[in-house]
Structure formats: C-alpha cells, structure tokens
Design a protein around this motif. Structure first.
Motif, mmCIF file in Angstrom:
data_model
loop_
_atom_site.group_PDB
_atom_site.id
_atom_site.type_symbol
_atom_site.label_atom_id
_atom_site.label_comp_id
_atom_site.label_asym_id
_atom_site.label_seq_id
_atom_site.Cartn_x
_atom_site.Cartn_y
_atom_site.Cartn_z
ATOM 1 N N LEU A 62 27.514 45.848 32.139
ATOM 2 C CA LEU A 62 27.561 44.680 31.270
ATOM 3 C C LEU A 62 26.890 43.467 31.879
ATOM 4 O O LEU A 62 26.332 42.643 31.153
ATOM 5 C CB LEU A 62 29.014 44.343 30.930
ATOM 6 N N LEU A 63 26.961 43.325 33.220
ATOM 7 C CA LEU A 63 26.369 42.174 33.905
ATOM 8 C C LEU A 63 25.445 42.674 35.000
ATOM 9 O O LEU A 63 25.794 42.627 36.184
ATOM 10 C CB LEU A 63 27.463 41.272 34.500
ATOM 11 N N PRO A 64 24.291 43.220 34.673
ATOM 12 C CA PRO A 64 23.412 43.794 35.700
ATOM 13 C C PRO A 64 22.979 42.746 36.702
ATOM 14 O O PRO A 64 22.595 41.635 36.342
ATOM 15 C CB PRO A 64 22.221 44.326 34.879
ATOM 16 N N GLY A 65 23.070 43.116 37.986
ATOM 17 C CA GLY A 65 22.664 42.218 39.048
ATOM 18 C C GLY A 65 23.717 41.220 39.466
ATOM 19 O O GLY A 65 23.469 40.395 40.352
ATOM 20 N N GLU A 66 24.918 41.283 38.876
ATOM 21 C CA GLU A 66 25.976 40.325 39.201
ATOM 22 C C GLU A 66 27.023 41.001 40.069
ATOM 23 O O GLU A 66 27.395 42.165 39.845
ATOM 24 C CB GLU A 66 26.619 39.795 37.920
ATOM 25 N N ASP A 67 27.514 40.274 41.085
ATOM 26 C CA ASP A 67 28.557 40.772 41.971
ATOM 27 C C ASP A 67 29.893 40.677 41.241
ATOM 28 O O ASP A 67 30.354 39.586 40.895
ATOM 29 C CB ASP A 67 28.590 39.949 43.263
ATOM 30 N N SER A 68 30.531 41.854 41.007
ATOM 31 C CA SER A 68 31.764 41.846 40.227
ATOM 32 C C SER A 68 32.890 41.121 40.938
ATOM 33 O O SER A 68 33.774 40.555 40.288
ATOM 34 C CB SER A 68 32.184 43.294 39.923
ATOM 35 N N SER A 69 32.886 41.121 42.269
ATOM 36 C CA SER A 69 33.965 40.473 43.000
ATOM 37 C C SER A 69 33.904 38.958 42.920
ATOM 38 O O SER A 69 34.875 38.276 43.266
ATOM 39 C CB SER A 69 33.937 40.915 44.468
ATOM 40 N N ARG A 70 32.778 38.407 42.455
ATOM 41 C CA ARG A 70 32.608 36.957 42.411
ATOM 42 C C ARG A 70 32.556 36.424 40.984
ATOM 43 O O ARG A 70 32.027 35.342 40.742
ATOM 44 C CB ARG A 70 31.333 36.554 43.153
ATOM 45 N N VAL A 71 33.090 37.191 40.039
ATOM 46 C CA VAL A 71 33.070 36.729 38.662
ATOM 47 C C VAL A 71 33.914 35.473 38.500
ATOM 48 O O VAL A 71 33.559 34.547 37.773
ATOM 49 C CB VAL A 71 33.565 37.855 37.723
ATOM 50 N N PHE A 72 35.056 35.415 39.208
ATOM 51 C CA PHE A 72 35.925 34.253 39.117
ATOM 52 C C PHE A 72 35.596 33.206 40.181
ATOM 53 O O PHE A 72 36.281 32.182 40.252
ATOM 54 C CB PHE A 72 37.384 34.669 39.262
ATOM 55 N N LYS A 73 34.569 33.442 41.003
ATOM 56 C CA LYS A 73 34.209 32.503 42.043
ATOM 57 C C LYS A 73 32.862 31.837 41.791
ATOM 58 O O LYS A 73 32.574 30.803 42.380
ATOM 59 C CB LYS A 73 34.159 33.205 43.406
ATOM 60 N N SER A 74 32.048 32.427 40.947
ATOM 61 C CA SER A 74 30.699 31.917 40.676
ATOM 62 C C SER A 74 30.637 31.374 39.254
ATOM 63 O O SER A 74 31.068 32.036 38.295
ATOM 64 C CB SER A 74 29.654 33.020 40.870
ATOM 65 N N GLU A 75 30.123 30.155 39.106
ATOM 66 C CA GLU A 75 29.963 29.567 37.779
ATOM 67 C C GLU A 75 29.009 30.385 36.924
ATOM 68 O O GLU A 75 29.232 30.613 35.737
ATOM 69 C CB GLU A 75 29.461 28.121 37.908
ATOM 70 N N ARG A 76 27.935 30.856 37.550
ATOM 71 C CA ARG A 76 26.932 31.621 36.805
ATOM 72 C C ARG A 76 27.509 32.954 36.339
ATOM 73 O O ARG A 76 27.321 33.362 35.190
ATOM 74 C CB ARG A 76 25.711 31.843 37.678
#
Length: 771
Positions: free
Chosen positions: A179-193
């Motif tokens: 669903l979010l290619p290239g995004e670190d799943s562990s930082r979904v709640f830590k990264s604004e982007r």
C-alpha cells in the motif's frame, strides 16, 4: 504485487499467505518476536548502558554465533572463535556484513536503542513471514486480497476502521510495501510524510468514509495501484458500437465530413430514416416529430446519439421530454440546450469563434455543471493570448469544428461518451498517449510515472549533510552513465517524435535528427520531493478520490520539458520549492494563462529558443520533469493563476493548449512538477551545409528549405556572422568610385554600397571555398 508488478525495492516480498509446514501463516504467526530480540540486545550491549555502538555490534557478531545468526541478513553465523576459529576469508566476510547490518539498523545514527533494535528486526521477521513460496497455480484477486484484509479487520466485522488500517500497516511490512511502496512501516506514526501517505491511501480506499469493506479494498488492489507502471487498457472494438445520427445538420458540409470520419473509424453508423425538417426558424417546434424519432430510436437501440448544428434542437427536445437518457455527443451547443438531465452521459463540443451559435465559455461551463458529476465533458477550443509579435499561436474553432477532423479527435470524443467505466475527461486524457510513439511510452513507463518510482534511483543520502557543500550544484546532480538503461530511456523520451506534426515547429524533420543528448544528470533534491512535489502528489490523489476519480499514473502525470536560462535552471534545481509559477512566463507573455509552462516535446523547447543563449560549444540545456496535471482544462489568457471550478469546491488542476492533442501544459502550483533530469544537447560534430548547385541550374529558396542538404565534412569552422564580399563585387565598387572622381561635377566620393548576400548564397560561397 496483486497486479503482477513487483516492487523494485523489495522484489522478494510477495503479499500472499506464506506456507510453513503446510499451514498458512496467520496474523499471530507474523507478530514480532520481541523476547528473542531483547535477549540478543542484552548480549550485544556489553557495558549495559541501554544503547549499542558500532564497536559493540561488530564485536558481538564476530565473537558470538548466536548473535551472528540473528542479525546477519542470511543468518549464516559462524561458530564461536574460542571453539572453532574460522578462516580469514570468512572472518572478512562476516566483518563486512556486520558493518552493513549496523548501517541498515542505525539509519545514519551513531547508537541504537532497544526500541529501534526490536522494531527493526520485527519488521525483517514480518517480511520473511510474508515472503511466500510461489503458488503452483495463479491466484485470483480474491485469494490475494482476502488475507491482507483479514490483517486489518481486527474485530472480524467485515469493516476496516482507520485505527485498524494504521495498526496493520505498522505491524505488517508486506502490507506496507503493497500500500505504501518505499515507506518504512515502523515509522508510520513517527514520520509526517509516512502518516500523510497512509491517510491518503485510506481515504482513497474508503472513498472519504470512516470505514471500508472488502469490496472496496479488492477494487483498490485491482485498479488503483498508484505505483504500478502498467497503464489501464482502454481499447475496445468500435465495430460493436452503434451510433445513431440525427440527419438534420449532417446533410451538408462540414457535418458530412464528421459523419464520414465516424464511419471510417469503425462505428456502426445508423442514419435517422424519419423525414425530420431542418429547424431553421425561431418558432420551430420539435414536439410533433418526437414520437416518430422515439420509435426509430427504440428500433435501432443505439449506443450513442450524435447531432450537429441545428440538429441539436431535437436532442434538447428529447432531453426535456425524458425520451432519451443514453450517451450523447453534441457538436455545436444549440441555444435550446439549457440543462443536461441527471444520469445522462453527455459530451459537448463547441468553438469560441462559432458564428452561428456564439456562446461564451462561462455559459457552456454552467451547462456542463447542470449534468451528473463525472458524466459530462466540454470539448472547447479557444483563441490563445497574443504573443510578443502580436500573433495568435492557436485559433478557436468556428461553426465547422475543424479541429475534430484532426488527430482522430471526433472518434475519441465518441469513445469518451461510450466508456462508462471512467469519466469522459479521464478517457480523453488517456487517448492523449496515443499521440506519442511506442518507444516513448515504453521509456516513460521504465522511468516511472510517480515521484516514488523516480526517487528509487537516487543515490543514498550522506550520513552527515554538513560534510557536503550546500552551495555546490553537484550536490543535487548525479551523472547518468551513457551506457546505462536509464540514459537510453532519457534519450528516447528526448528524441521522440509524435505521430502527428508539431503545431508550433515549422522546421523540417531532418533538422531535429542532428540534435543529440551530450550528457544527462539526475536531479536529486530531497527537499523538493519531501516538502513540495511529494505532498502535492498526495493532495492531488486525495482531491481526485473525493471527486470520485481514481488516480492513474501516466494519465494524471506526464513527462514534459522546461527550458530557461542557465541561471534560472540552476535556481530551480537548488530551490526546495522547485518552480515558481507566479514568476514564470513564456518570453514575458502568458498565451494560456499564468503559470509554469512545460512542453510535451523537447524539440519545441530546443528550437523555440527557450533554453537561453547557448554555451561556448553551442550546446543547450533543459529540464526533463515529471508533471502532475491531474484533470486539466483548456487554458485561457484571462486565467490569472486561478482555474475554473470542475466540481465545487474543487478546481481543475492544470491547463493545456488543446484538449485534442496538447503540446503545452501550464501548472499553477510549485509542487506540481518535479525536476528529474538535466539534459545537455547539441548538434553532432559533423555540420550540415547547403551544397552548391550545378552551373546553369536555378534553385528556388523553397526547394532549399524543404529538402535536406548534403553533408559537407570538409568545413571544420562555423560560418562567420557576416560573409565577406566576393572579389568581383569589390572590383566593381572600385571602378565606380574612379568614374565619379573623373567627372567634372564630382561630389565627395560616396561610400561603396554592396548588397549583403542572402544566407543561402553565403552557404554556397563557403561550401565552394571550404579548405
């Protein structure tokens, strides 16, 4: 993954249920094993300060086989050094792998805490659990999407809430990669982007609601993959579609040309056999003829109803009486058409210079607004603004709608009215790619059609940005090797020639063949992608989703070119915002409204003089950008940075010079364009020059400009700015001066005036006297 395209970052991760011991992996099986990670962390933390340094990490890997088996990528830990020392080669390999593993774990930091250590290896374990053994038979969308939906459906109610979606993305790395290619799943709640991207994807799946069901998720997996490089297939068999033509209006030119074009495009054309009179009087009423027309419509059962000019009065009467609710194509909006019934799929074509039905554009836009959202399209052609020379680059159609006869425009409008799967505006924008060459479309798909795909080729960012000179332009440029596939793709897009001739370029085709790409750089400005282009692309997807329009890479995004002076290009590359639409313009004019102009073809930028003065070697440079056009409208010189409403409160996202075959895109937002490549181009080393014609043979200037010249390789120096006078002309000037001095009434000798030779004569002279 569901569409058959694997992610370049994690090609081995497949979002299907993994098989272990013959049983499928459940959500509980892929839960993080934090107890084992905590134990390994305590073994590595030699001083017990609660954080790991690089030295502690490497020493623990080299001395303990348990630690090495847990943290190394392949899990190939060696035995303890005290019991069974390994070979020096194996020690070097383990030492290098330990350093690489710490770089991946620390992500640029010097020390790693317990929470980051546990979350990192929990994510790796989730990826390993989701990496399934390839199934023996191909699975359908139901088989692939169901287990992923169950991960998000925490309470088993069949509905996924916002919390369940975010929690599943954070826990399951395979789902996050889908669903979010290239995004670190562990930082979904830590990264604004990352948080914003997850929010946009949830809104797209749910359609703006607070929950979504399995049908919505399966539909998203099938069609709405934002990182997919495959474009939707919009081709269908026109021979299976029946078009009903209302005779009045088509029985005379130019309506007869439009009818022939529809017949030649493959449609089954059915002519109205009822004797309908031409409604050329103001007091004419079409009501007495509606029963006969309705009976013939029922007998023919057409897929599309088409009318032109005065025949639009019958269509207006059918709409008002409720006798027709099918797809309709109206050529020349009749004044009787005051509203479009709900549920009717209508396409209206009109020109700004219509001398029979003169109608303002605002009135036509209000007419389209009365119809059902995403079911109506206004094909409008208007005059451009005046250039600095006082001329118009494009002229709007008259009543004959001549633009419909070019670029297969009329059949494509019929396609837009018939394809009920998407809104007519998206269908028409899809057909624009048919104007490109197959080589260019393949190269664009390889380069990527989203910012995420473009950034995947960027170099790793330096660990300490302070060590890099922030004022150096080389910080944002990466050289593209000439022997790479990326350079070939960039060259294919740059050199591509559309199927139809360009509107704004009048030079012969052979003049563009000598232009070559000398060098190409990849533009890598993280601030532009993270703070400007990336957020805008996400907001565009969200805006289209709220309007009920699925985001399609390649349809709502295009590759285009922008030329400017060297100083402006350097400023665009350095600026975190990228382009500045409020300061942009085409040579001080705005023929299609204020905003940043981009050209579909590089040839128009190069030969139009938009690249500024050339360098000392004659080369020029331009930017190749990924532009988010969204749903565009026709540009207008009166657009002062604000475009008309498409569906209130949402406005159109960009403007173009033509809705039939756009060659210029105008965007009004700085984040709508991401500079991706800087291209330096120039002519080849061998110069093209005009060959001298044979003696006694007259050669017209028209033939010189229409045919390609002969290649003369002997001339090694460029032509001078002013050709010297031939010797015969100089001797004639001296003789004239002597005759004037000998005259008794001689006046002061005038300066000899010799007419400057024409450019083609200069070419003949230097071709003859070439060394």
């Amino acid at each position: 993954v569901l569409s058959g395209v694997k992610s370049p970052q994690a090609p081995r991760v497949v979002a299907v249920p993994a098989q272990r011991g013959g049983r499928p992996v459940t959500p509980a099986a892929i839960a993080p094993q934090s107890s084992e990670a905590r134990m390994i962390f305590s073994l590595i933390d030699a001083n017990g300060d609660g954080s790991l340094s690089r030295l502690e990490f490497v020493n623990a890997v080299m001395l303990s086989s348990i630690v090495a088996a847990f943290v190394l990528p392949d899990g190939s830990g060696d035995t303890d050094c005290d019991d069974d020392p390994v070979a020096p080669r194996q020690q070097r390999r383990t030492f290098d792998e330990a350093h690489e593993a710490f770089d991946l774990l620390a992500d640029g930091r010097c020390r790693v805490g317990l929470a980051d250590f546990v979350s990192h290896f929990a994510r790796l374990q989730a990826q390993a659990a989701m990496a399934a053994v390839a199934p023996q038979a191909p699975l359908g969308a139901e088989d692939l999407a169901r287990p992923l939906f169950d991960l998000m459906d925490l309470d088993g109610s069949g509905l996924v809430s916002r919390l369940g979606f975010f929690d599943a993305v954070r826990r399951c790395a395979g789902l996050a990669e889908l669903l979010l290619p290239g995004e670190d799943s562990s930082r979904v709640f830590k990264s604004e982007r990352g948080f914003q991207r997850a929010k946009v994807v949830f809104d797209v799946i749910s359609g703006g609601r607070s929950r979504f069901d399995f049908a919505s998720f399966e539909s998203y997996c099938r069609r709405f993959r934002t990182d997919s490089l495959s474009l939707p297939d919009w081709e269908y068999d026109r021979s299976q579609r029946k078009v009903f033509m209302i005779t009045p209006g088509f029985d005379r030119e130019p309506g007869a040309q439009h009818a022939r074009l529809l017949e030649e495009s493959g449609y089954q054309v059915h002519w109205c056999e009822a004797s309908l009179p031409l409604p050329d009087r103001r007091d004419f009423s079409a009501l007495p003829f509606l029963p006969t027309l309705k009976a013939e419509l029922d007998a023919a059962a057409p897929d599309l109803l088409v009318c032109v000019s005065l025949g639009g009065l019958y269509v207006a009467a059918l709409w008002q009486s409720g006798l027709w609710h099918g797809p309709t194509l109206v050529l020349n909006a009749h004044p009787a058409c005051t509203h479009i019934p709900r549920g009717v799929r209508a396409v209206i074509a009109h020109g700004s210079n219509d001398e029979v039905f003169p109608t303002f554009r605002q009135r036509l836009e209000e007419l389209i607004a009365t119809g059902t959202p995403n079911q109506c399209l206004l094909y409008y052609t208007g005059d451009s603004g005046r250039l600095s020379s006082g001329r118009l680059s494009r002229i709007g159609d008259r009543h004959d709608l001549a633009s419909l006869l070019k670029h297969d425009c009329l059949p494509r409008l019929a396609d837009a009215a018939l394809n009920v799967d998407v809104c007519p505006e998206v269908q028409l924008a899809r057909s624009w790619r048919h104007q490109l060459s197959p080589a260019r479309t393949d190269a664009e798909q390889w380069l990527g059609l989203t910012t995420t795909n473009v950034r995947r080729r960027w170099r790793p960012r330096p660990l300490h940005d302070a060590d890099v000179d922030s004022t150096s332009l080389s910080r944002f440029l990466a050289d593209v090797p000439r022997d790479s596939a990326e350079f070939s793709a960039v060259t294919s897009v740059f050199k591509a020639t559309p199927k139809d001739p360009l509107t704004y370029v009048s030079s012969p085709a052979w003049s563009w063949e000598g232009c070559q790409v000398i060098r190409a750089w990849r533009v890598e400005n993280p601030s532009q992608e993270e703070c400007s282009a990336g957020p805008y692309f996400l907001s565009l997807q969200h805006s289209l989703a709220v309007q009920g329009v699925p985001f399609e890479p390649g349809t709502h995004t295009v590759w285009a070119f922008h030329g400017s002076s060297a100083e402006s290009v350097e400023s665009i590359i350095r600026d975190p915002a990228g382009f500045q639409p409020c300061m942009a313009g085409s040579r001080g004019t705005s023929p299609w409204g204020l905003g940043t102009n981009f050209a579909r073809d590089a040839r128009y930028v190069a030969e139009g003089g938009f690249c500024g003065p050339p360098a000392a070697d004659g080369s020029r440079q331009m930017l190749m950008c990924l532009v988010a056009i969204g749903v565009p409208c026709l540009g207008d010189p009166l657009h002062n940075g604000v475009l008309p409403h498409r569906r209130k409160p949402h406005r159109y996202n960009s403007s173009v010079d033509s809705l039939s075959n756009p060659e210029i895109y105008v965007v009004q937002h700085a984040g709508a364009a991401l500079p991706a490549y800087l291209i330096r181009s120039g002519n080849s080393s061998r110069r093209w020059q005009l060959a001298r014609p044979a003696r006694g043979r007259r050669t017209s200037s028209a033939s010189l400009s229409s045919s390609p010249p002969r290649l003369v390789t002997a001339v090694a120096r460029p032509l001078p700015r002013r050709a010297p006078r031939p010797a015969c002309l100089a001797r004639a000037a001296v003789a004239a001066e002597d005759a004037q001095r000998a005259n008794s009434r001689a006046r002061p000798p005038p300066r000899a005036s010799v007419r400057r030779p024409q450019p083609w004569a200069r070419a003949f002279f230097f071709a003859e006297h070439a060394p």
